[in-house]
Design a protein around this motif. Structure first.
Motif, PDB file in Angstrom:
ATOM      1  N   ALA A 114      10.005  -2.304   5.243  1.00 45.41           N
ATOM      2  CA  ALA A 114       8.589  -1.924   4.872  1.00 45.41           C
ATOM      3  C   ALA A 114       8.254  -3.328   6.226  1.00 45.41           C
ATOM      4  CB  ALA A 114       7.563  -2.628   3.738  1.00 45.41           C
ATOM      5  N   ALA A 115       8.738  -4.399   6.100  1.00 45.20           N
ATOM      6  CA  ALA A 115       8.338  -5.491   6.958  1.00 45.20           C
ATOM      7  C   ALA A 115       7.951  -5.079   8.415  1.00 45.20           C
ATOM      8  CB  ALA A 115       9.162  -6.687   6.691  1.00 45.20           C
ATOM      9  N   ILE A 116       9.482  -4.799   8.236  1.00 45.12           N
ATOM     10  CA  ILE A 116       9.715  -4.104   9.797  1.00 45.12           C
ATOM     11  C   ILE A 116       8.939  -3.126  10.791  1.00 45.12           C
ATOM     12  CG2 ILE A 116      11.425  -2.978  11.908  1.00 45.12           C
ATOM     13  CD1 ILE A 116      13.998  -4.100   9.769  1.00 45.12           C
ATOM     14  N   PHE A 117       8.364  -2.324   9.792  1.00 41.55           N
ATOM     15  CA  PHE A 117       7.915  -1.324   9.941  1.00 41.55           C
ATOM     16  C   PHE A 117       6.518  -1.502  10.165  1.00 41.55           C
ATOM     17  CE2 PHE A 117       5.380   1.806   8.080  1.00 41.55           C
ATOM     18  CZ  PHE A 117       5.283   2.959   9.960  1.00 41.55           C
ATOM     19  N   SER A 155       9.584   4.539  -0.045  1.00 37.64           N
ATOM     20  CA  SER A 155      10.528   4.488  -0.894  1.00 37.64           C
ATOM     21  C   SER A 155      11.118   3.286  -0.127  1.00 37.64           C
ATOM     22  CB  SER A 155      11.402   5.541  -0.673  1.00 37.64           C
ATOM     23  OG  SER A 155      11.654   6.471   0.271  1.00 37.64           O
ATOM     24  N   MET A 156      10.764   2.771   1.142  1.00 42.71           N
ATOM     25  CA  MET A 156      11.024   1.902   2.302  1.00 42.71           C
ATOM     26  C   MET A 156      11.355   0.623   1.271  1.00 42.71           C
ATOM     27  SD  MET A 156       9.424   2.126   6.011  1.00 42.71           S
ATOM     28  CE  MET A 156       7.763   2.434   5.341  1.00 42.71           C
ATOM     29  N   GLY A 206       0.597  -0.941  -0.254  1.00 42.47           N
ATOM     30  CA  GLY A 206      -0.038   0.085  -0.151  1.00 42.47           C
ATOM     31  C   GLY A 206       0.761   1.415  -0.335  1.00 42.47           C
ATOM     32  N   LEU A 207       2.159   0.657   0.943  1.00 48.93           N
ATOM     33  CA  LEU A 207       2.899   2.243   1.162  1.00 48.93           C
ATOM     34  C   LEU A 207       3.374   2.722  -0.112  1.00 48.93           C
ATOM     35  CD1 LEU A 207       3.630   2.451   5.128  1.00 48.93           C
ATOM     36  CD2 LEU A 207       2.254   3.564   3.682  1.00 48.93           C
ATOM     37  N   PRO A 208       3.926   2.203  -1.101  1.00 46.21           N
ATOM     38  CA  PRO A 208       4.402   2.618  -2.059  1.00 46.21           C
ATOM     39  C   PRO A 208       3.388   2.731  -3.456  1.00 46.21           C
ATOM     40  CG  PRO A 208       5.462   0.795  -1.711  1.00 46.21           C
ATOM     41  CD  PRO A 208       4.273   0.555  -0.578  1.00 46.21           C
ATOM     42  N   LEU A 209       2.156   1.971  -3.364  1.00 45.60           N
ATOM     43  CA  LEU A 209       1.574   2.581  -4.037  1.00 45.60           C
ATOM     44  C   LEU A 209       1.066   4.052  -3.819  1.00 45.60           C
ATOM     45  CD1 LEU A 209      -1.146  -0.558  -4.817  1.00 45.60           C
ATOM     46  CD2 LEU A 209       0.272   0.734  -5.910  1.00 45.60           C
TER      47      LEU A 209
END
Lengths: 250, 364
Positions: B234-237, B228-229, B217-220
């Motif tokens: 992203a997994a850690i977040f 840009s993670m 979702g965040l990259p989209l």
């Protein structure tokens, strides 16, 4: 009432829900005086002490310290508590801290004393109560009497102007009571202003300048210990003291 | 007056003879030994005719069969105590009768218990051998394990990295959320409310969905920085968001478990609320919550396998590649074994901590 006393409590009322614990307390404590509160369990002694240093909010009335109103909304309770120390029945030492750290926490964090200065003062006080050797111990390594002496030192390290003692020997084994009361006796002799709730009648008789008998949230009778213990006028005071004598505690 | 000869009695029950129990134990043991023996023979038959694997299976079969023979020992012991008890009966020594019968019954019970455990374990071997040992070759094919284990183990380093970084962040974030949830006074109430909403929401949403939403979702959405993670971050977040909510509740429980008298004592010295939290309440609470905290961390470590859904190359992703290329799941079994390997020491450690805590509380 004399013109102005050091600690004045006037018309103090306090309820927990529908249960009115304090029902109009008037009390004054002069500087360098020891005032003892006696009475049956649940008569409001502890609540009264907790109100004085704002651990409980009060519903009605006023508390004044050295002429300054220290109750009601907006009172700086942290400021008040620097002047009014309290020692609890269950000691309430901080179990994760050594004795020395228990004592220096307040001076270091509130008075901003250096660690060295705070520790020097703490050791001096511990010396006076005969516990300098225990400075590095943790509370659960001490006996109840030793813990309570540390708790008194912790309160004294803040240089309070009044000391409140809330049944400080009630949680102790009988043979440990004397070592704690000895310290209170010394403090009284040095002129520390104290308000204490106690079940130790002979001790109250010995150190108190004034004894107050509390019954169901009101002070029924107060006066010098000789009169309260020797010739109480109130029948309920007489009945209470009679029960104490019967229990072999006076 | 005649002297009465004093004779000891064991009026308070001599106990049942235990013959029946010994017979049951003997029958059960015989059946178990037979079952293990048959399974051992089938194991040898199923083994490939050559190679190191042949010898391994042969060794397992022989050792298993020999171990099964040891099951006879407690039965023999039960029989021996039965005989001793009868001898004691003949001597009219009721205390000895009682003792030997008791020992005999216990030996018989031990025999039955051992047999039950052995039968269950043997059933597992039978399951592996089912369908011409297809189960064994699907999950435990030695050549597949040999081919994949190094790549899978290397990729497992990514799981460890994600877990450790997420845990360090969760440790601080969870405490912050817990303190926010307990924030006092009129200014604190809205903050406490917000913290509650966060905790409720992220405890409700499955971790896999949070990972999916964050990872894709965040990259989209094209949010600066967050978009840009890398998949790893992203997994850690995502794991921090989920486990932050759990750990916040653990901290809160710890803070609330500190007796109010500690708060009263600290405040009565003149310490402010934040100082009291910092110096008195939180240090005690943290000590108390270490075991449940570690339990949550074990859960977090296992959930690092979920990040495969967003294509982070970790152990499970790597293993699945092998699995689909070779139509065999042994590489995934390797991942499972790796998780077992890192989790068991931790669970034992937590159990030890809890046991110590229990002893400490009982000592009071």
């Amino acid at each position: 009432m004399s013109p102005i006393s050091f600690l004045e409590i006037e018309g103090l009322r306090k309820s927990y829900g529908a249960n009115e614990v304090l029902r109009g307390i008037d009390l004054s404590v002069e500087q360098h005086q020891v005032v003892c509160l006696i009475g049956a369990s649940g008569c409001g002694k502890s609540t009264l002490l907790r109100c004085v240093n704002a651990l409980e909010t009060i519903d009605e009335g006023q508390i004044r310290l050295d002429g300054d109103v220290v109750s009601g909304e907006g009172t700086d309770v942290d400021r008040l508590r620097r002047d009014v120390g309290i020692v609890f029945q269950a000691f309430n030492l901080f179990p994760h801290m050594r004795v020395l750290d228990n004592i220096t926490l307040g001076p270091r964090r509130i008075h901003r004393h250096s660690r060295a200065a705070a520790e020097a003062q703490a050791l001096e006080l511990l010396e006076r109560v005969g516990l300098a050797a225990k400075a590095g111990a943790y509370p659960d390594q001490l006996s109840g009497g030793q813990q309570q002496r540390v708790a008194i030192v912790r309160a004294l390290a803040m240089n309070p102007r009044v000391l409140l003692l809330d049944e400080i020997t009630s949680a102790l084994d009988p043979e440990l009571v004397a070592e704690v009361l000895g310290i209170v006796r010394d403090l009284a002799a040095e002129g520390m202003t104290m308000l204490l709730a106690t079940h130790e009648m002979s001790f109250a008789r010995e150190v108190a300048h004034t004894v107050c008998f509390l019954h169901e949230g009101v002070i029924l009778e107060q006066g010098p210990p000789e009169r309260i213990f020797g010739a109480p006028t109130e029948p309920r005071t007489q009945a209470f003291l009679h029960r104490i004598v019967e229990a072999g505690r006076l | 007056m005649t002297a009465v000869e004093a004779r000891p009695t064991a009026r308070s029950t001599t106990g049942r003879s235990g013959h029946g129990l010994t017979v049951v134990a003997a029958v059960v043991t015989a059946a178990t030994v037979l079952f293990v023996g048959i399974t051992a023979v089938r194991l040898v038959q199923a083994a490939p005719r050559s190679g190191g694997w042949h010898w391994v299976l042969l060794a397992v079969a022989v050792l298993g069969a020999l171990a099964a023979l040891l099951l006879v020992l407690p039965v023999l012991s039960a029989v021996r105590y039965g005989r001793l008890a009868r001898a004691a009966e003949a001597r009219e020594d009721p205390v000895a009768v009682r003792r030997d019968r008791f020992r005999g019954r216990n030996a018989a019970r031990l025999a039955i218990g051992l047999c039950v455990a052995t039968v269950i374990a043997t059933f597992f071997v039978v399951f592996l051998l089912a369908n011409d040992h297809a189960v064994q070759s699907t999950f435990f094919a030695p050549d597949m394990v040999a081919r994949s284990w190094w790549d899978v183990t290397k990729a497992f380093g990514k799981n460890v990295f994600i877990a450790v970084v997420a845990e360090v962040i969760v440790l601080a974030w969870g405490l912050l959320v817990a303190l926010a949830r307990l924030a006092p006074g009129p200014g604190g109430r809205p903050i406490a409310w917000l913290a509650t909403v966060y905790i409720d929401a992220f405890r409700a949403v499955p971790a896999i969905i949070v990972i999916y939403l964050v990872g894709f979702g965040l990259p989209l959405a094209g949010v600066p920085v967050l978009s840009s993670m890398s998949p790893t971050w992203a997994a850690i977040f995502a794991l921090v968001l989920t486990y932050g909510a759990y750990v916040a509740e653990v901290y809160r429980a710890g803070i609330e478990s500190i007796h109010p008298s500690q708060m009263a004592a600290a405040r009565s010295l003149g310490l402010s609320y934040p100082s009291t939290m910092r110096f008195v309440i939180v240090p005690q609470a943290v000590r108390r919550v270490i075991p449940p905290l570690l339990n949550d961390f074990i859960g977090l470590q296992k959930d690092t396998a979920l990040v495969t859904v967003i294509g982070t190359v970790e152990a499970f992703t790597q293993a699945k590649t092998y699995a689909s290329n070779f139509f065999n799941l042994s590489s995934v079994t390797v991942v499972a074994a790796l998780f077992v390997l890192i989790t068991i020491p931790q669970t034992r450690f937590v159990d030890g901590l809890l046991a110590r805590e229990q002893r400490r509380l009982q000592a009071r």
